[in-house]
Structure formats: structure tokens, C-alpha cells
Scaffold this motif. Structure first.
Motif, PDB file in Angstrom:
ATOM      1  N   LYS A 140      31.597  54.025 -66.504  1.00  0.00           N
ATOM      2  CA  LYS A 140      31.176  55.111 -65.629  1.00  0.00           C
ATOM      3  C   LYS A 140      31.995  56.357 -65.952  1.00  0.00           C
ATOM      4  CE  LYS A 140      30.555  56.510 -60.883  1.00  0.00           C
ATOM      5  NZ  LYS A 140      30.680  56.202 -59.473  1.00  0.00           N
ATOM      6  N   PHE A 141      31.299  57.461 -66.148  1.00  0.00           N
ATOM      7  CA  PHE A 141      31.933  58.755 -66.370  1.00  0.00           C
ATOM      8  C   PHE A 141      32.381  59.283 -65.008  1.00  0.00           C
ATOM      9  CE2 PHE A 141      31.095  63.460 -66.647  1.00  0.00           C
ATOM     10  CZ  PHE A 141      32.213  63.763 -67.397  1.00  0.00           C
ATOM     11  N   LEU A 142      33.672  59.615 -64.884  1.00  0.00           N
ATOM     12  CA  LEU A 142      34.214  60.067 -63.602  1.00  0.00           C
ATOM     13  C   LEU A 142      34.254  61.584 -63.466  1.00  0.00           C
ATOM     14  CD1 LEU A 142      37.126  57.495 -63.317  1.00  0.00           C
ATOM     15  CD2 LEU A 142      34.848  57.382 -62.272  1.00  0.00           C
ATOM     16  N   GLY A 143      34.378  62.283 -64.594  1.00  0.00           N
ATOM     17  CA  GLY A 143      34.397  63.741 -64.535  1.00  0.00           C
ATOM     18  C   GLY A 143      35.185  64.342 -65.685  1.00  0.00           C
ATOM     19  N   GLU A 144      35.066  65.656 -65.817  1.00  0.00           N
ATOM     20  CA  GLU A 144      35.802  66.376 -66.860  1.00  0.00           C
ATOM     21  C   GLU A 144      36.035  67.807 -66.409  1.00  0.00           C
ATOM     22  OE1 GLU A 144      33.717  67.236 -70.588  1.00  0.00           O
ATOM     23  OE2 GLU A 144      31.825  66.928 -69.548  1.00  0.00           O
ATOM     24  N   GLY A 145      37.063  68.436 -66.984  1.00  0.00           N
ATOM     25  CA  GLY A 145      37.335  69.828 -66.670  1.00  0.00           C
ATOM     26  C   GLY A 145      38.750  70.225 -67.044  1.00  0.00           C
TER      27      GLY A 145
END
Length: 190
Positions: A140-145
Motif C-alpha cells: 500500500k502506498f502511504l504518501g509522498e512529498g
């Protein structure tokens, strides 16, 4: 005319390269933003939880083309920790991880298949206890930034269930023959 053509060609190549380029990340184990953990039933009565404290890895990721992503993780088997010294000693023995003969375990992806908006099946080769087997990690991709220190990060988690016998091990009872492996990590873009 030649200058305009070269400038246009350079701009076109740069734009095309930027559209499908996966970014490379180093797993942030130093900042305590990465974990390789597991749980296994204790005789069917409770769970034993453990972790591997010494590992490293990297991944490539492009949100626009997740199937081009890649993951590689290496861990030191002697770093197993279940919060019980005698059990950890037993897990390091030839009966289980055999750390003297197999000091490292590794996972390297061979394919990524998107299964939803932020989920994917990551197929790869897991080498554990000197045995290499294909496994599928439900990821599962949780986020990026951007982070507060000027870097850029991306985070994922995933899990898979392993049959101990596939890797030359046997649990202490019928309810203890499978282990759930959970990987959670944040990476810093290189």
C-alpha cells in the motif's frame, strides 16, 4: 535554424524523460522510519512479535507508472529481536535462521502489479535461511512529498505470509507453521 531545431529537440527529450522517470529512494532506517517485523502464533494461544533491527534497502517509484517500480531490501539475520534473549538465541540457531551460515536475508522485486488506487502486488524473490522462493507482498502506498529538511520522501507498507517449511524451518506446533511478515518504510529520494 539549426539552433532552434537542437533547442526544440533538447526540450522534447527533457519533457519525455520527465514523464516516465522513476525516482530512486534510499530507505530511511537511520531516522527510524522503516521496520521489518513479523508475527507468528505461539501454539495457537497468543502471538509472538519480532523485528529485524539491522537492514538496508532502496526502491524506485513513479506514481504515474507503478508497474515500473522496484524494491530491494537486505537484512542481517542476527539482528532478530523478539524481546526475549533466549528465544532470540534459539531463532539465530541452525534450527531456524542459521545466522552463522546465512548472515543475510534479502528480497528483490521482479514485478509490480497495480491492484487499486494506492495498492499493488509486489512479486519478488525472498532469500531466507539460504533458500530463495518467489513471494507476493500486498503493498500500500502511504504518501509522498517534501520533508521539513529539504528532501522528498515516499512511504509504503506491505505484508505477506510465509510457510516456514518453504524456507527449511519448522514451527513448535501445528498453529505455528506460518509467519506474517510486515514491511513498513519511508524512503528519501536520492
Amino acid at each position: 535554424m539549426l539552433k532552434k531545431t537542437l533547442a526544440g529537440l533538447t526540450l522534447g527529450v527533457a519533457m519525455f524523460a520527465g514523464q516516465a522517470m522513476a525516482a530512486d529512494y534510499q530507505i530511511d532506517k537511520e531516522g527510524q522510519h522503516a521496520f521489518v517485523t513479523f508475527k507468528i502464533s505461539h501454539l495457537g494461544y497468543s502471538w509472538i512479535y519480532g523485528t529485524f533491527k539491522d537492514f538496508d534497502g532502496s526502491f524506485s517509484f513513479d506514481a504515474a507508472k507503478p508497474e515500473a517500480s522496484k524494491v530491494k531490501v537486505d537484512l542481517k539475520t542476527a539482528s532478530v529481536d523478539t524481546n526475549h534473549a533466549e528465544r532470540d538465541k534459539h531463532l539465530r540457531s541452525a534450527e531456524y535462521l542459521n545466522v552463522e551460515k546465512n548472515p543475510t536475508a534479502s528480497f528483490e522485486s521482479t514485478a509490480v502489479k497495480s491492484t487499486g488506487k494506492d495498492t499493488a502486488d509486489i512479486t519478488g524473490n525472498l532469500t531466507l535461511n539460504g533458500v530463495t522462493k518467489p513471494v507476493v507482498i500486498k503493498a500500500k502506498f502511504l504518501g509522498e512529498g517534501k520533508d521539513p529538511w529539504g528532501g522528498y520522501r515516499a512511504g509504503f507498507e506491505g505484508d505477506t505470509t510465509l510457510k516456514l517449511e518453504d524456507f527449511g524451518m519448522k514451527g513448535p506446533g501445528p498453529a505455528s507453521q506460518e509467519l506474517e511478515l510486515i514491511i513498513s518504510f519511508e524512503g528519501v529520494r536520492k
